[in-house]
Write a protein that holds these residues in place. Structure first.
Motif, PDB file in Angstrom:
ATOM      1  N   LEU A 162       0.831  -1.192   0.000  1.00 16.24           N
ATOM      2  CA  LEU A 162       0.000   0.000   0.000  1.00 16.24           C
ATOM      3  C   LEU A 162       0.872   1.250   0.000  1.00 16.24           C
ATOM      4  O   LEU A 162       1.891   1.311   0.683  1.00 16.24           O
ATOM      5  N   LEU A 163       0.446   2.242  -0.765  1.00 12.82           N
ATOM      6  CA  LEU A 163       1.142   3.519  -0.849  1.00 12.82           C
ATOM      7  C   LEU A 163       0.266   4.602  -0.232  1.00 12.82           C
ATOM      8  O   LEU A 163      -0.883   4.801  -0.654  1.00 12.82           O
ATOM      9  N   TYR A 164       0.805   5.289   0.776  1.00 16.94           N
ATOM     10  CA  TYR A 164       0.071   6.337   1.475  1.00 16.94           C
ATOM     11  C   TYR A 164       0.764   7.693   1.274  1.00 16.94           C
ATOM     12  O   TYR A 164       1.982   7.771   1.110  1.00 16.94           O
ATOM     13  N   ALA A 165      -0.041   8.752   1.322  1.00 19.93           N
ATOM     14  CA  ALA A 165       0.513  10.106   1.376  1.00 19.93           C
ATOM     15  C   ALA A 165       0.938  10.423   2.796  1.00 19.93           C
ATOM     16  O   ALA A 165       0.265  10.046   3.755  1.00 19.93           O
ATOM     17  N   ASP A 166       2.055  11.112   2.934  1.00 21.30           N
ATOM     18  CA  ASP A 166       2.548  11.549   4.238  1.00 21.30           C
ATOM     19  C   ASP A 166       2.385  13.066   4.317  1.00 21.30           C
ATOM     20  O   ASP A 166       3.226  13.817   3.816  1.00 21.30           O
ATOM     21  N   LEU A 167       1.291  13.508   4.946  1.00 24.97           N
ATOM     22  CA  LEU A 167       0.983  14.934   4.973  1.00 24.97           C
ATOM     23  C   LEU A 167       1.946  15.726   5.844  1.00 24.97           C
ATOM     24  O   LEU A 167       1.978  16.958   5.763  1.00 24.97           O
ATOM     25  N   ARG A 168       2.744  15.051   6.653  1.00 24.06           N
ATOM     26  CA  ARG A 168       3.763  15.767   7.425  1.00 24.06           C
ATOM     27  C   ARG A 168       4.809  16.365   6.505  1.00 24.06           C
ATOM     28  O   ARG A 168       5.560  17.273   6.909  1.00 24.06           O
ATOM     29  N   ARG A 169       4.866  15.881   5.269  1.00 22.27           N
ATOM     30  CA  ARG A 169       5.859  16.336   4.305  1.00 22.27           C
ATOM     31  C   ARG A 169       5.216  17.127   3.170  1.00 22.27           C
ATOM     32  O   ARG A 169       5.805  17.280   2.101  1.00 22.27           O
ATOM     33  N   ALA A 170       4.026  17.604   3.401  1.00 26.39           N
ATOM     34  CA  ALA A 170       3.318  18.394   2.405  1.00 26.39           C
ATOM     35  C   ALA A 170       3.815  19.836   2.398  1.00 26.39           C
ATOM     36  O   ALA A 170       4.370  20.326   3.385  1.00 26.39           O
ATOM     37  N   MET A 171       3.603  20.508   1.263  1.00 28.99           N
ATOM     38  CA  MET A 171       3.927  21.931   1.123  1.00 28.99           C
ATOM     39  C   MET A 171       2.650  22.725   1.389  1.00 28.99           C
ATOM     40  O   MET A 171       1.849  22.959   0.490  1.00 28.99           O
ATOM     41  N   HIS A 172       2.460  23.118   2.630  1.00 31.36           N
ATOM     42  CA  HIS A 172       1.184  23.709   3.008  1.00 31.36           C
ATOM     43  C   HIS A 172       0.986  25.108   2.442  1.00 31.36           C
ATOM     44  O   HIS A 172      -0.157  25.563   2.299  1.00 31.36           O
ATOM     45  N   ARG A 173       2.072  25.794   2.103  1.00 32.51           N
ATOM     46  CA  ARG A 173       1.954  27.141   1.531  1.00 32.51           C
ATOM     47  C   ARG A 173       1.812  27.096   0.019  1.00 32.51           C
ATOM     48  O   ARG A 173       0.967  27.780  -0.555  1.00 32.51           O
ATOM     49  N   ASP A 221       1.532  24.215  -1.970  1.00 34.74           N
ATOM     50  CA  ASP A 221       0.776  23.086  -2.518  1.00 34.74           C
ATOM     51  C   ASP A 221      -0.365  22.724  -1.567  1.00 34.74           C
ATOM     52  O   ASP A 221      -0.464  21.586  -1.103  1.00 34.74           O
ATOM     53  N   PRO A 222      -1.245  23.690  -1.253  1.00 38.37           N
ATOM     54  CA  PRO A 222      -2.288  23.445  -0.245  1.00 38.37           C
ATOM     55  C   PRO A 222      -3.277  22.360  -0.634  1.00 38.37           C
ATOM     56  O   PRO A 222      -3.850  21.699   0.232  1.00 38.37           O
ATOM     57  N   GLY A 223      -3.473  22.147  -1.930  1.00 39.38           N
ATOM     58  CA  GLY A 223      -4.385  21.099  -2.372  1.00 39.38           C
ATOM     59  C   GLY A 223      -3.729  19.739  -2.537  1.00 39.38           C
ATOM     60  O   GLY A 223      -4.381  18.769  -2.902  1.00 39.38           O
ATOM     61  N   HIS A 224      -2.411  19.675  -2.311  1.00 37.86           N
ATOM     62  CA  HIS A 224      -1.630  18.436  -2.368  1.00 37.86           C
ATOM     63  C   HIS A 224      -1.527  17.861  -3.788  1.00 37.86           C
ATOM     64  O   HIS A 224      -1.324  16.656  -3.956  1.00 37.86           O
ATOM     65  N   ARG A 225      -1.633  18.716  -4.791  1.00 37.40           N
ATOM     66  CA  ARG A 225      -1.462  18.249  -6.164  1.00 37.40           C
ATOM     67  C   ARG A 225      -0.033  17.749  -6.389  1.00 37.40           C
ATOM     68  O   ARG A 225       0.179  16.644  -6.900  1.00 37.40           O
ATOM     69  N   ALA A 226       0.955  18.558  -6.011  1.00 40.55           N
ATOM     70  CA  ALA A 226       2.354  18.160  -6.197  1.00 40.55           C
ATOM     71  C   ALA A 226       2.683  16.929  -5.367  1.00 40.55           C
ATOM     72  O   ALA A 226       3.475  16.075  -5.793  1.00 40.55           O
ATOM     73  N   LEU A 227       2.104  16.826  -4.184  1.00 38.75           N
ATOM     74  CA  LEU A 227       2.318  15.645  -3.342  1.00 38.75           C
ATOM     75  C   LEU A 227       1.862  14.380  -4.078  1.00 38.75           C
ATOM     76  O   LEU A 227       2.568  13.367  -4.102  1.00 38.75           O
ATOM     77  N   HIS A 228       0.669  14.433  -4.678  1.00 39.65           N
ATOM     78  CA  HIS A 228       0.164  13.278  -5.418  1.00 39.65           C
ATOM     79  C   HIS A 228       1.061  12.944  -6.614  1.00 39.65           C
ATOM     80  O   HIS A 228       1.288  11.770  -6.923  1.00 39.65           O
ATOM     81  N   LEU A 273       5.583  20.385 -21.557  1.00 39.11           N
ATOM     82  CA  LEU A 273       4.507  20.527 -20.594  1.00 39.11           C
ATOM     83  C   LEU A 273       3.746  19.221 -20.497  1.00 39.11           C
ATOM     84  O   LEU A 273       3.275  18.686 -21.513  1.00 39.11           O
ATOM     85  N   LEU A 274       3.629  18.711 -19.288  1.00 44.24           N
ATOM     86  CA  LEU A 274       2.889  17.483 -19.044  1.00 44.24           C
ATOM     87  C   LEU A 274       1.493  17.855 -18.554  1.00 44.24           C
ATOM     88  O   LEU A 274       1.354  18.575 -17.561  1.00 44.24           O
ATOM     89  N   SER A 275       0.465  17.352 -19.242  1.00 42.54           N
ATOM     90  CA  SER A 275      -0.908  17.718 -18.921  1.00 42.54           C
ATOM     91  C   SER A 275      -1.798  16.494 -18.816  1.00 42.54           C
ATOM     92  O   SER A 275      -1.494  15.434 -19.373  1.00 42.54           O
ATOM     93  N   THR A 276      -2.906  16.660 -18.111  1.00 44.14           N
ATOM     94  CA  THR A 276      -3.944  15.635 -18.036  1.00 44.14           C
ATOM     95  C   THR A 276      -5.287  16.288 -18.353  1.00 44.14           C
ATOM     96  O   THR A 276      -5.470  17.491 -18.190  1.00 44.14           O
ATOM     97  N   ARG A 277      -6.239  15.461 -18.787  1.00 41.56           N
ATOM     98  CA  ARG A 277      -7.565  15.994 -19.114  1.00 41.56           C
ATOM     99  C   ARG A 277      -8.270  16.499 -17.869  1.00 41.56           C
ATOM    100  O   ARG A 277      -8.904  17.549 -17.870  1.00 41.56           O
ATOM    101  N   GLY A 278      -8.207  15.719 -16.808  1.00 42.97           N
ATOM    102  CA  GLY A 278      -8.854  16.101 -15.562  1.00 42.97           C
ATOM    103  C   GLY A 278      -7.862  16.676 -14.575  1.00 42.97           C
ATOM    104  O   GLY A 278      -6.654  16.736 -14.832  1.00 42.97           O
ATOM    105  N   ASP A 279      -8.380  17.095 -13.418  1.00 42.80           N
ATOM    106  CA  ASP A 279      -7.520  17.701 -12.413  1.00 42.80           C
ATOM    107  C   ASP A 279      -7.946  17.243 -11.020  1.00 42.80           C
ATOM    108  O   ASP A 279      -8.094  18.042 -10.102  1.00 42.80           O
ATOM    109  N   THR A 280      -8.115  15.933 -10.900  1.00 42.57           N
ATOM    110  CA  THR A 280      -8.512  15.312  -9.638  1.00 42.57           C
ATOM    111  C   THR A 280      -7.313  14.581  -9.036  1.00 42.57           C
ATOM    112  O   THR A 280      -6.286  14.400  -9.709  1.00 42.57           O
ATOM    113  N   PRO A 281      -7.417  14.127  -7.785  1.00 43.38           N
ATOM    114  CA  PRO A 281      -6.311  13.344  -7.216  1.00 43.38           C
ATOM    115  C   PRO A 281      -5.909  12.147  -8.075  1.00 43.38           C
ATOM    116  O   PRO A 281      -4.721  11.838  -8.192  1.00 43.38           O
TER     117      PRO A 281
END
Length: 328
Positions: free
Chosen positions: A42-53, A55-62, A243-251
């Motif tokens: 299993l792969l989990y996000a570690d929010l202790r290492r998030a960029m809260h200023r 990357d508040p939506g955690h896009r870069a984290l994902h 530029l790397l793009s996706t159609r959607g912008d969800t997690p």
């Protein structure tokens, strides 16, 4: 079904290769958990290492975790497994980003298998690249790599490139004027003796030279702080961006973007290219919107890549696997 139970040594090796992936400011925002009776990692996000200023939506984290997931897939195929990955398997647990069932025998995925040597060779290069143009067949291979993961890689034309470079400069100016936006950067920069023992972040030996001339989109991690022995060099005047793009912008889209990003980076490394990334113009919603393809006007830009021929960069530090892997 798997014919051998996953042992700690095998899983440790797989996770070590997974964590060679890039992440914003090398924060390494991931955790892994092995369920050996189910052959499930299993792969989990570690929010202790998030960029809260920045990357508040955690896009870069994902995106970073998606890149680690792709490395895991490559490592698993190399080790003789078929990685059956499911994204966001539990809606009640948004921190659980992926579940990877490791099945034997391995699939005949030669494309994943041939990328394995590049996992350890890929490093972010913050050095000048030459002005040598990337051949069209290499660009086509990189576009195909992104498409295989459900993303699009666009090599912008000259005036679109100019626009992106202007957005980078705009983002740099905003960061200089806003001390709050620099908090994430300062948190993850490693200077002086700290750099020698760092297991995360960006140590000063990986900053690359100071830009004397040229227009390469290069975040200066030193800021205004002096770094002993750091030289100034000329960077390319016509940087080759993608530029790397996706159609959607969800997690889920961000996780796909991360996998596409790492597949592109490993393909580029295999082709002898040096690579670097910048998220500078994507950290502000208004600038990010302007970065998209002005012709199609569709899709969501997830990352700006700088590609070219030059030094391959220096390996950034990584945390020990024991800090990111839990075996149930």
């Amino acid at each position: 079904m798997a014919t051998r139970q996953l042992d700690s040594r095998t899983v440790t090796a797989l996770v070590a290769e997974a964590t060679a992936a890039p992440s914003m400011h090398n924060a390494q925002p991931w955790r892994f958990r092995l369920l050996p009776d189910e052959d499930l990692l299993l792969l989990y996000a570690d929010l202790r290492r998030a960029m809260h200023r920045t990357d508040p939506g955690h896009r870069a984290l994902h995106i970073g975790c998606g890149a680690a997931l792709f490395n895991l897939r490559v490592a698993a195929v190399h080790a003789g497994f078929t990685p059956e990955a499911g994204l966001l398997p539990d809606p009640a647990d948004p921190l659980l980003l992926a579940a990877v069932h490791l099945v034997e025998p391995a699939t005949n995925d030669d494309d994943l298998r041939r990328l394995h040597p590049a996992v350890s060779k890929r490093h972010t290069s913050r050095h000048p690249f030459s002005e040598r143009e990337i051949p069209e067949d290499v660009r086509a291979a990189l576009r195909a790599a992104a498409a295989r993961e459900g993303a699009e890689l666009l090599f912008p034309g000259r005036w679109h490139t100019e626009t992106v470079l202007e957005l980078v400069r705009d983002a740099e100016g905003r960061e200089t004027l806003d001390p709050v936006s620099r908090e994430d950067l300062i948190r993850w920069v490693r200077l002086g003796p700290e750099a020698d023992v760092a297991t995360d972040g960006v140590p000063e030996y990986a900053f690359g030279p100071h830009r004397r001339d040229g227009r390469a989109p290069q975040r200066d991690f030193a800021g205004r702080r002096p770094v002993a022995g750091r030289d100034a060099e000329d960077f390319e005047h016509d940087p080759q961006l993608a530029l790397l793009s996706t159609r959607g912008d969800t997690p889920a889209d961000w996780l796909r973007a991360g996998q596409a990003l790492e597949r592109v980076l490993l393909e580029a490394t295999s082709a002898g290219l040096a690579t670097s990334l910048t998220s500078h113009p994507l950290e502000s919603p208004d600038l990010r919107l302007l970065a998209r393809d002005p012709v199609s006007g569709s899709g969501h830009v997830q990352m700006v890549l700088r590609l070219g021929y030059g030094p391959g960069g220096i390996a950034s530090p990584r945390r020990p696997v024991r800090e990111v892997l839990d075996i149930a």
